[in-house]
Structure formats: structure tokens, C-alpha cells
Motif scaffolding. Structure first.
Motif, PDB file in Angstrom:
ATOM      1  N   GLU A   1      -6.030  38.928 -11.015  1.00  0.00           N
ATOM      2  CA  GLU A   1      -5.038  37.941 -11.435  1.00  0.00           C
ATOM      3  C   GLU A   1      -4.653  38.077 -12.908  1.00  0.00           C
ATOM      4  O   GLU A   1      -3.963  37.211 -13.459  1.00  0.00           O
ATOM      5  CB  GLU A   1      -5.571  36.525 -11.173  1.00  0.00           C
ATOM      6  N   LEU A   2      -5.062  39.165 -13.564  1.00  0.00           N
ATOM      7  CA  LEU A   2      -4.881  39.277 -15.013  1.00  0.00           C
ATOM      8  C   LEU A   2      -3.571  39.918 -15.454  1.00  0.00           C
ATOM      9  O   LEU A   2      -3.198  39.800 -16.623  1.00  0.00           O
ATOM     10  CB  LEU A   2      -6.049  40.061 -15.627  1.00  0.00           C
ATOM     11  N   THR A   3      -2.880  40.600 -14.567  1.00  0.00           N
ATOM     12  CA  THR A   3      -1.694  41.373 -14.978  1.00  0.00           C
ATOM     13  C   THR A   3      -0.638  40.517 -15.661  1.00  0.00           C
ATOM     14  O   THR A   3      -0.188  40.831 -16.776  1.00  0.00           O
ATOM     15  CB  THR A   3      -1.069  42.082 -13.762  1.00  0.00           C
ATOM     16  N   LEU A   4      -0.233  39.423 -15.023  1.00  0.00           N
ATOM     17  CA  LEU A   4       0.815  38.573 -15.592  1.00  0.00           C
ATOM     18  C   LEU A   4       0.396  37.925 -16.913  1.00  0.00           C
ATOM     19  O   LEU A   4       1.156  37.982 -17.891  1.00  0.00           O
ATOM     20  CB  LEU A   4       1.242  37.510 -14.577  1.00  0.00           C
ATOM     21  N   PRO A   5      -0.802  37.337 -17.012  1.00  0.00           N
ATOM     22  CA  PRO A   5      -1.214  36.753 -18.300  1.00  0.00           C
ATOM     23  C   PRO A   5      -1.293  37.777 -19.432  1.00  0.00           C
ATOM     24  O   PRO A   5      -0.933  37.471 -20.568  1.00  0.00           O
ATOM     25  CB  PRO A   5      -2.609  36.167 -17.993  1.00  0.00           C
ATOM     26  N   VAL A   6      -1.736  38.982 -19.122  1.00  0.00           N
ATOM     27  CA  VAL A   6      -1.852  40.023 -20.159  1.00  0.00           C
ATOM     28  C   VAL A   6      -0.477  40.420 -20.684  1.00  0.00           C
ATOM     29  O   VAL A   6      -0.249  40.466 -21.905  1.00  0.00           O
ATOM     30  CB  VAL A   6      -2.599  41.257 -19.607  1.00  0.00           C
TER      31      VAL A   6
ATOM     32  N   ASP B   1       2.032  48.823 -18.769  1.00  0.00           N
ATOM     33  CA  ASP B   1       0.731  48.946 -18.105  1.00  0.00           C
ATOM     34  C   ASP B   1       0.453  47.710 -17.255  1.00  0.00           C
ATOM     35  O   ASP B   1       0.150  46.648 -17.791  1.00  0.00           O
ATOM     36  CB  ASP B   1      -0.373  49.130 -19.150  1.00  0.00           C
ATOM     37  N   ILE B   2       0.561  47.871 -15.940  1.00  0.00           N
ATOM     38  CA  ILE B   2       0.240  46.768 -15.031  1.00  0.00           C
ATOM     39  C   ILE B   2      -0.960  47.126 -14.149  1.00  0.00           C
ATOM     40  O   ILE B   2      -1.171  46.515 -13.102  1.00  0.00           O
ATOM     41  CB  ILE B   2       1.452  46.382 -14.156  1.00  0.00           C
ATOM     42  N   GLN B   3      -1.735  48.114 -14.593  1.00  0.00           N
ATOM     43  CA  GLN B   3      -2.902  48.550 -13.826  1.00  0.00           C
ATOM     44  C   GLN B   3      -4.218  48.113 -14.451  1.00  0.00           C
ATOM     45  O   GLN B   3      -5.280  48.295 -13.851  1.00  0.00           O
ATOM     46  CB  GLN B   3      -2.907  50.081 -13.708  1.00  0.00           C
ATOM     47  N   ALA B   4      -4.164  47.514 -15.653  1.00  0.00           N
ATOM     48  CA  ALA B   4      -5.388  47.185 -16.383  1.00  0.00           C
ATOM     49  C   ALA B   4      -6.291  46.250 -15.583  1.00  0.00           C
ATOM     50  O   ALA B   4      -7.518  46.387 -15.606  1.00  0.00           O
ATOM     51  CB  ALA B   4      -5.043  46.562 -17.735  1.00  0.00           C
ATOM     52  N   GLY B   5      -5.704  45.309 -14.863  1.00  0.00           N
ATOM     53  CA  GLY B   5      -6.500  44.365 -14.087  1.00  0.00           C
ATOM     54  C   GLY B   5      -7.338  45.054 -13.029  1.00  0.00           C
ATOM     55  O   GLY B   5      -8.493  44.673 -12.785  1.00  0.00           O
ATOM     56  N   SER B   6      -6.785  46.084 -12.384  1.00  0.00           N
ATOM     57  CA  SER B   6      -7.535  46.807 -11.360  1.00  0.00           C
ATOM     58  C   SER B   6      -8.678  47.614 -11.959  1.00  0.00           C
ATOM     59  O   SER B   6      -9.722  47.805 -11.315  1.00  0.00           O
ATOM     60  CB  SER B   6      -6.596  47.720 -10.566  1.00  0.00           C
ATOM     61  N   ILE B   7      -8.513  48.070 -13.202  1.00  0.00           N
ATOM     62  CA  ILE B   7      -9.580  48.813 -13.868  1.00  0.00           C
ATOM     63  C   ILE B   7     -10.743  47.894 -14.215  1.00  0.00           C
ATOM     64  O   ILE B   7     -11.895  48.314 -14.260  1.00  0.00           O
ATOM     65  CB  ILE B   7      -9.036  49.522 -15.128  1.00  0.00           C
ATOM     66  N   VAL B   8     -10.447  46.610 -14.442  1.00  0.00           N
ATOM     67  CA  VAL B   8     -11.511  45.624 -14.683  1.00  0.00           C
ATOM     68  C   VAL B   8     -12.458  45.580 -13.489  1.00  0.00           C
ATOM     69  O   VAL B   8     -13.684  45.654 -13.637  1.00  0.00           O
ATOM     70  CB  VAL B   8     -10.914  44.220 -14.940  1.00  0.00           C
TER      71      VAL B   8
END
Length: 299
Positions: free
Chosen positions: A247-252, A65-72
Motif C-alpha cells: 500500500e506504499l506506492t501512492l503515499p511515497v 518508480d512505482i515498484q519500491a513497495g514490492s521490494i519492501v
């Protein structure tokens, strides 16, 4: 009887890393060791903590899942637009969570029922949901860089409150979300099915597990977690913006893998992810307090 050997687990290693970080950054900047500063640092990375808990389930089930940041960002702007149109702020938050779940279900459905690789679908999803958030902002005639503000004091006070004047409410929220995620993954039949899907999807199917449904719903949970993170961020900053979470995808993903979750699926734990999210968050906060330019923190 022989003596029981001490097992140095991944979780113990992460705890040791957290302690070392606190000591090191405290030496670099003594202000870091002030309780109000150290505990308050979670305000800067609460989104990573919340999202990573539920992305863990996606990866354990064999997905990505690399889409979570966009949902934020999407959930944040949904809250802002609905509130701006006269909807009660808490009803707007509920609608944002529903939107996050629907986004997760859409991607999860495509992955589970069409066998398109998760990386491809969620990459496309990240562009789709980011674009949708920007489109909603423009339709609402809101300038992107300004966002939507003017939320009720009661809404922003939820994330500004500190227990005993020191402990931020986000710590309690993180604990609650971690407990919920732990119960779902480690104490329910659904959680066992998630592990089975990651270990051997075909064997799980022959065992009577509806693997497609399980995989699809892990993305729905991830979407819900991302939406909650977006709401918390909106409350804390007092502004709704479409670019929140970019900017959250990589840290998550780093938090999930560092916490012991196998990138190939089948193993992992909520406790490990929670600890690794703290490791990453404290490191980012400590580096910024040590004088490292914020533009280098995502490298």
C-alpha cells in the motif's frame, strides 16, 4: 540598501502544515499530543519516510518508480527465509539489501539502456518482485498470512528502543537516512549529474555525463532504500511477510511530489521530501486516532 524580502518557500509551507496537523488532531483527540504518542507515530509511517527520500532521486533524474513497495515485501521475506535457514540475522539483512539493489539495477538497466518508459518497467517490476516474494514464501513452505517470525530479541529491540523512554529509534534512523540522501544529492558530483539528467538528458550527455549509468543507479539507490524499509518493518513487527509495502506506492509518490519535486524531473530537494513524508504520515496517524476507518486512509 532595501530590506530583504521574506521568501515563503515550499518547505516553510510544509512546516506550517505539520504544526496545523498537530494542533487539529490534538483538538480532535487530546491523546495525540502526548509526546510518547506523537513521537511514536513515526513507527507507523517510517517506510514512507525512508523510501520517498531515494525515490526523489529517481524522479529528479527524469524517471518514475512505482515498484519500491514490492521490494519492501521481497526484502522482508528474504530476511525471514535466510534467517530460517540458519543464516545470521544481520547477514540476512545484508543479503536483503543486496537483493533490493539488484532489483533496482535490473529495472534501471532496462529503463536506461532500452528506453522503455519508466512507468511501464517499474509497473512490471512491481508485479515481478511481488510475485517473487510470494514464490519464495511458498518454496519455503510458509503460510502467506502467517509469515516468518521468531527473530532474535536483539534484532527486534533495535526498532523497539526509545531514547530517554520517549524518542523512538526510528526517528534517529530517519534523520541518518535523510542526511545520507541529502549529501548524495546536494553535496556530490553524482547529485549534480542527477539534476542535469532531469533538466536535459541530451545536454548532460554532451557535457560528459554518463546519463544511462546515472539513471540506472538512482533505481539501485531506491531499491536499497526500499530494502532498508522492509528490514525496519520486519524488525518492528517481528514478522517477515511478502505483502509488506503493497500500500506504499501512492503515499511515497505523493510525498515526493508534495515535497516540491517536479514530476517531469530536474528539480526537487531531500529536505522538502522529508517534510512532506512527515505531513502524510502524521495525517494518516491523526485520522486513525480521530476515528477514521483505516480502509479510507489510502483514498
Amino acid at each position: 540598501m532595501g530590506k530583504k524580502r521574506f521568501a515563503f518557500t515550499n518547505e516553510l509551507l510544509l512546516i506550517a502544515v505539520i504544526v496545523c496537523e498537530i494542533i487539529l488532531f490534538g483538538m480532535l483527540n487530546p491523546r495525540f499530543l502526548r509526546p510518547i504518542v506523537l513521537l511514536g507515530s513515526i513507527n507507523d509511517f517510517i517506510s514512507i519516510c525512508i523510501i520517498s527520500l531515494f525515490v526523489t532521486m529517481v524522479i529528479i533524474a527524469g524517471g518514475m518508480d512505482i515498484q519500491a513497495g514490492s521490494i519492501v515485501g521481497l526484502s522482508s521475506i528474504v530476511v525471514g527465509v535466510f534467517f530460517q535457514s540458519g543464516v545470521n540475522i544481520y547477514a540476512a539483512c545484508l543479503l536483503a539489501i543486496i537483493a533490493g539493489i539488484l532489483c533496482g539495477l535490473l529495472s534501471g538497466f532496462i529503463i536506461a539502456y532500452t528506453n522503455v518508459p519508466p512507468m511501464v518497467v517499474t509497473l512490471g517490476g512491481s508485479f515481478l518482485y511481488s510475485g517473487l516474494a510470494v514464490s519464495i514464501t511458498r518454496i519455503a513452505k510458509v503460510e502467506l498470512y502467517k509469515g516468518i517470525s521468531g527473530f532474535p530479541a536483539a534484532f527486534t529491540a533495535v526498532t523497539q528502543f526509545r531514547f530517554f523512554g520517549i524518542i523512538p529509534s526510528q526517528i534517529l534512523l530517519f534523520l541518518i537516512m535523510a542526511i545520507i540522501a541529502y549529501i548524495i544529492l546536494h553535496r556530490t558530483a553524482y547529485g549534480r549529474s542527477v539534476y542535469l539528467c532531469g533538466i536535459n538528458s541530451n545536454a548532460a550527455e554532451f557535457s560528459g555525463v554518463n546519463t544511462r549509468f546515472i539513471k540506472m543507479t538512482t533505481y539501485a539507490l531506491s531499491g536499497a532504500g526500499a530494502a532498508i524499509a522492509g528490514i525496519v518493518l520486519t524488525s518492528y513487527l517481528g514478522t517477515a511477510k511478502a505483502d509488506f509495502g503493497k500500500e506504499l506506492t501512492l503515499p511515497v509518490i505523493t510525498a515526493v511530489v508534495l515535497g516540491g519535486t517536479a514530476i517531469t524531473g530536474g528539480s526537487g530537494s531531500i529536505f522538502g521530501t522529508a517534510l512532506s513524508a512527515l505531513v502524510i504520515g502524521i495525517m494518516r496517524f491523526g485520522l486513525s486516532m480521530a476515528g477514521v476507518n483505516t480502509q479510507y486512509l489510502d483514498i
